[in-house]
Design a protein around this motif. Sequence first.
Motif, short mmCIF file in Angstrom:
data_model
loop_
_atom_site.label_atom_id
_atom_site.label_comp_id
_atom_site.label_asym_id
_atom_site.label_seq_id
_atom_site.Cartn_x
_atom_site.Cartn_y
_atom_site.Cartn_z
N UNK A 166 0.70 -1.40 0.21
CA UNK A 166 -0.17 -0.17 -0.12
C UNK A 166 0.51 1.37 0.25
N UNK A 167 1.81 1.11 0.21
CA UNK A 167 2.92 2.27 0.06
C UNK A 167 2.70 2.90 -1.09
N UNK A 168 2.41 4.97 -1.22
CA UNK A 168 2.22 5.07 -2.09
C UNK A 168 4.34 5.38 -2.66
N UNK A 169 4.33 5.28 -4.13
CA UNK A 169 5.51 5.13 -4.95
C UNK A 169 5.36 6.97 -5.44
N UNK A 170 4.46 7.43 -5.83
CA UNK A 170 4.72 8.31 -6.43
C UNK A 170 4.65 10.15 -5.35
N UNK A 171 5.20 9.16 -4.01
CA UNK A 171 4.36 10.88 -3.21
C UNK A 171 5.63 11.65 -2.85
N UNK A 172 6.36 12.49 -2.80
CA UNK A 172 7.51 13.46 -2.60
C UNK A 172 8.34 12.92 -0.69
N UNK A 173 8.76 12.82 -1.02
CA UNK A 173 9.70 12.02 0.50
C UNK A 173 9.53 10.77 1.04
N UNK A 174 8.36 10.34 0.30
CA UNK A 174 8.49 8.70 0.33
C UNK A 174 9.56 7.48 0.78
N UNK A 175 9.68 7.14 1.68
CA UNK A 175 10.95 5.76 1.52
C UNK A 175 11.04 5.23 0.44
N UNK A 176 9.59 4.57 -0.29
CA UNK A 176 9.59 3.85 -0.57
C UNK A 176 9.30 4.65 -1.72
#
Length: 218
Positions: free
Chosen positions: A151-161
């Motif tokens: 469920x991690x958002x891969x296109x958000x600024x600052x996201x770890x993944x």
Amino acid sequence: MLIPRDFFARPSVKVAPDLLGCVLEHETADGLVAVELTEVEAYAGRSDPASHAYRGKTRRNAVMFGPPGHAYVYFTYGMHFCVNIVCLGEEGSASAVLLRAGKVIAGEELARARRTRGPVPEGRAAIAPRDLARGPARLCQALGIDRSQDGADLVSAGAPLRMLSRTGNPARSGKILTGPRVGVSTAAEIPWRFWYDGDPTVSVYRARVLRQPKPVTP
């Protein structure tokens, strides 16, 4: 550069070849590992018997039915994790791209430690760089990806993944091939697996299915 969400707001079979050469980064407390993608595999939704979404929405595959640009991580064979990126599916359906293999371009020592789960015993050869993320389970292990990234958002600024655009590596301008999918019991013949021709990091299953591959335009 971070890939925008609308890049993934397309059918998975369109997104898949465009992901080759893109970079998946995972930044953790241990450090950063980055993998340049060299092999991917597309899955549709209710129309694709090989897709996890084929029989509808469940607790396990719920992320696939959400917005595009998120990671769908599943556990398989009781020991491995695999990561997919959610794409735009048909209404009430879902689609995703399985990340099958890549080249570690940053954090090689950390990736190697994760793959060996500690120091290499004396007398055993170190893992070759090409094998660090060669195959979907190895890719997740090298990047430190497990179900906690589901469920991690891969296109958000600052996201770890996060998923970054292509590196511009001139070596990545070669031919892209497409062929049957692997590791599935149904609809394996659908040629929705895409990989860089001749790349040494492409998973070892390539030799078993490479018959008459067809070049495609990325």
